[in-house]
Structure formats: C-alpha cells, structure tokens
Write an enzyme that holds these catalytic residues in place. Sequence first.
Site, mmCIF file in Angstrom:
data_model
loop_
_atom_site.group_PDB
_atom_site.id
_atom_site.type_symbol
_atom_site.label_atom_id
_atom_site.label_comp_id
_atom_site.label_asym_id
_atom_site.label_seq_id
_atom_site.Cartn_x
_atom_site.Cartn_y
_atom_site.Cartn_z
ATOM 1 N N HIS A 153 35.911 48.061 39.866
ATOM 2 C CA HIS A 153 36.973 47.536 41.011
ATOM 3 C C HIS A 153 36.348 47.038 42.275
ATOM 4 O O HIS A 153 36.714 46.512 42.979
ATOM 5 C CB HIS A 153 37.992 48.779 41.204
ATOM 6 C CG HIS A 153 39.094 48.555 40.236
ATOM 7 N ND1 HIS A 153 40.090 49.668 40.160
ATOM 8 C CD2 HIS A 153 39.737 47.445 39.759
ATOM 9 C CE1 HIS A 153 41.193 48.934 39.371
ATOM 10 N NE2 HIS A 153 41.013 47.947 39.203
ATOM 11 N N GLU B 93 34.963 37.534 23.060
ATOM 12 C CA GLU B 93 34.733 38.712 23.590
ATOM 13 C C GLU B 93 34.086 39.858 22.881
ATOM 14 O O GLU B 93 33.758 40.866 23.140
ATOM 15 C CB GLU B 93 35.993 39.394 24.397
ATOM 16 C CG GLU B 93 36.600 38.332 24.949
ATOM 17 C CD GLU B 93 38.138 38.717 25.295
ATOM 18 O OE1 GLU B 93 38.341 39.556 26.348
ATOM 19 O OE2 GLU B 93 39.035 38.252 24.401
ATOM 20 N N CYS C 247 34.442 32.887 31.617
ATOM 21 C CA CYS C 247 35.463 33.261 32.701
ATOM 22 C C CYS C 247 35.310 34.755 32.823
ATOM 23 O O CYS C 247 36.199 35.191 33.353
ATOM 24 C CB CYS C 247 36.929 33.091 31.848
ATOM 25 S SG CYS C 247 37.167 33.886 30.394
#
Length: 560
Positions: free
Chosen positions: A184, A411, A482
Amino acid sequence: MTEIRGVGIGLGVAQGPIARMAEPLPAPTDTPSERGTEEETARVREAVAAVARELEQRGIQAGGAARDVLEAQAMMAEDPSLESEIDTRIGAGKTAEFAVHDAFASFRDMLTAMGGYLGERAADLDDVAQRVIARLRGVAAPGVPDPGHPFVLVAKDLAPADTALLDLDKVLGLITTEGGPTSHTAILAREKSIVAIVGAVGAKDLVDGQTVIVDAAAGVVTTDPSAEELERAANRAADRASAASAPLTPGALADGTAVPLLANLGKPEGAEEAVALGAEGVGLFRTEFLFLSSNQAPTVEQQRAAYTKLLAAFPGQKVVVRVLDAGADKPLAFLNDAHEENPALGLRGIRALQASEDILREQLTALAEADAATDADLWVMAPMVATVEEAEYFVEIARDYGIKTAGVMVEVPSSALLADRILAGSDFASIGTNDLTQYTLAADRLLGSVAGFQDPWHPAVLRLIREVGDAGRLHGKPVGICGEAAADPLLAVVLVGLGATSLSMAPTALADVRATLLQYSLDDARVIAEAALAANGAATAREAARSVATTQAAPAAVQS
C-alpha cells in the site's frame, strides 16, 4: 558515507534531514475496569465513531486510491462483529482500552491467517486500533512527525491514513524498512509522486537530523553525503522536474517502435487525471468498486452508467476492462462467502464467475450496452485464468454478448506456460505481474514476512513473461502488462524486450516510463532483457539490466 539499499519507487531523487515516525502506543495492560460496563461501552462507541469519521474525512481530502483505502478502514472500525467482540470483553470487566486492543488483535490474527485481500487488511486494523486507543487515552495518535522544517520521513511502514495526507511541502522523501513494490505504501507513494524507497532494512539505524540522499532510481539511501554528492542529486532533481514539464508524446522506443502507455484505474473518476498525465487509454479498469461495497450485486443499469462514464472519457482509445475479480479473499455474499483455508488458491476470478454465471452475464450485458453508447475501443478480459478451457469459456460467452475484443489475464504460471494455446483462441493477453510473481515465488504479496520474494525482477517471473511475449508474436496478438512492474522505468524496458506491446500503470508513473523508453531501441530492450534473464535472482537481474543499459544509452537514462 554509507549506502542503504531497498526498492525504489519511480525515478525521483530527494535530500534532507531525517525525521523518524513515532513508535506505536504501548499496549494497554489487562487491569480490571473501575468505570463499569455502561461507561466503558459509551467511551468505546464515541472513540470508534470519531476515528471512523476522521478516516472518512482524510479520504475525502486525499481522493484517488487513498480515499478507497481510508473508507474501507472506516467501515472496518465500525464492523458489527468487531463491536460485538469489544462488548464481550467489556462485559467481562475489561477496560475500553484493553477491550479494543485485544479484540482488534484477535481479528488481525484471523485476517493474517486468511491471507490474500483480507490479509492486507490486517495491517490496517493495527492502525485503526492505535487511533481508537489514542482517542480513549486523550492523546494524539502516532503519526507523521512535525520537526518544523522539511524532512525525509523514516518509518517501519506507513498506515494508509498517514500516507494519504502527507504534506508534500514538508515531506521531501520517504524511507520504510518494510514493504515491497506492491505494498500500500509503495502504491500510494507512486500515486502522490513521493520520492520513496521501501524495504530498506538498514534504515532502522538512521537517526533524527541525519542528512541523506534518497535515490529512488537506484534504490539507494546515501547517508552523510558530501557537498558534491548533494549538488549532483539537486541537479538530477532539477533535470527531472524539467523533463516532467515537457510536451506529452505517445509512448515509443528510440527507433520509433510504438509502446502505448495506458492507465490502471479503479473508478471512472480517475479518467480525467489519467488523460492529463498522458495516458493513451486504459490498460486495466478494475470493476470491483461496484461490487465490494454492496451486499448485493449492482444492477445492469448501475453498471452500465459507470462503464459509460469511463468509456466516454477515452473516445477512439483502447479501454481494457477486467470483469469482476473477487472470491473468497474478497468475500461477497452474492458470489462466494464460503470459508477457505487458502483463499489465494481458492474459488476466485474466473472460477467464481463460472460458479455464479449470472453475475458475469449481467456484467457483460452492461459492458456491451456501454460500448454501444460510446466511441471507445472496448476490450474485456477475464481474471485469474489458469487453463485453456477457462479462456475458451470466457471468450465464447463474451462473444455471445457482442464483445468484439475478449482476452485473458495471465496471473498464474499455468496460463503463462500455455500462452501459445490460450492466445490461439483469445484476442489478447494482459499480464498481472503482482499475482504472477506471488504464485511463481510462492510468496503472498500481502505478507510482510515474505516481501523480499515479491519482486517481478526475478528471472523465473521474467521467463514466464517471455513465454507470453513469444506466444503473442507467434499468433500476432497483443500482450500488455498491467501489474506494478510496468511502473518501474528500467523494468518497463525489459518487459518490452520480452515481448510486451503495451504497458499500463498508475498515471503518475507515465512520465518516467515514457522518458526512459525513448532512450532505447527494440534491439536494445531485447539485449537488456537477456541480461536480466541470465541472472540467478531478482537483485542480480536488476543490476545486470542496469549495467547493460548503461552501455546502451546515456547514464541519466538508466537510473532505475
């Protein structure tokens, strides 16, 4: 002078004196309450409500991704289950402070054990508990210091509430001893264009007032630098500021090879900023925001309105939308709320959508209707595809709803290894490097204890990316990136060398990546990529790429 190494966020460089984050409040002692149950309960209610409102207000001030995080924290503070646990402890004669501390700790341990999205929330619980306890004690919550002058902030890690509202006139740079490139703190630092280095373990020994240079491009903190080093760092910062104000151009390599630079977005409201920062479209639009804050699935009409707003902001440009990526690690009562011992390996992504196909069909209906009402070039992709059969299933059902361009996210290693077969029937692939790294290195990307493994520079991850790039060339299909890896300027060059045809990232990272790509040809990128592939680990791959890149372009271009 000494050097402390970590993971740099972006290409920035900053300098200044250190100011350390205050230590957490000491844990309350388990002593019997002298106030009584009713008074202690009232104190908790007031404190929790005050903290929740403060978090919401900070979110409104911060905006962007920070707002989403802080609103989630506010909801967490007032969670009914948590409230019940606190009440139970107060009813047993505990003080409000100890009841909050113990109940939050119990929930934190439970979320940590669950891993995935909920594991990430565990660290946020600690921050909320500290704020509630500080309120109960009538003291300031531990937070960003204010030494009265600009400073470089050093912390173990930063809570989202603190990162979101950093005063950029005072905080020159940020160093954390924990965290990785997808934490984060790293994501919010990148969004706010803060010069940051995370995971710098040696920074624990830095002291208040000590002068440092924070070189995010090199991932190095230089302590007690010389006057000459300070001057060089200042000149680099000035050059970078000048480059950032240059006219926006489409992403491309030095030989003219186009590399579209796209934005990762979580809500339609982020479109305006992305366009202003030079995004040539959207490489990842996460649709979860419509679902995660609701007890029931949004209607087709609600979804269509959101998608139409997004697509209208990018007329004639590519917009890649990921259908709902949720499951047991992001529990939704209307999708799958069954407990799973390891939700990261459970019913999530396309698996969850296949099990609740009506959710997928409604989403595709809304997307098709939004596409018909706008001029954007809509691409739609499925998350967490692991098999050829899952790819075929999604493409077929997307075609049923008139979706012209349907693809998959790569992924997990299985889809990378089978990319030649998956791309035979899919229109494109988009590599989510965060999860691909997690699954390749068997390291939960949200777990601090294994953050060192969560590095997309690892040659095992790069090999898998090359497999997808090769498959894209074989079938003439686009391969995008991405994940957070695309925002690392030098790694972006490597990714193009491995076969990526577009890069998507946080909009604030676009300028650095655009400038770096312009220093290399496609042949250069392939040579640099091969150097990284030949290494044995992430750190050596990064150094090998940097070393080779130095011979391919001017030194100022390779400080990533």
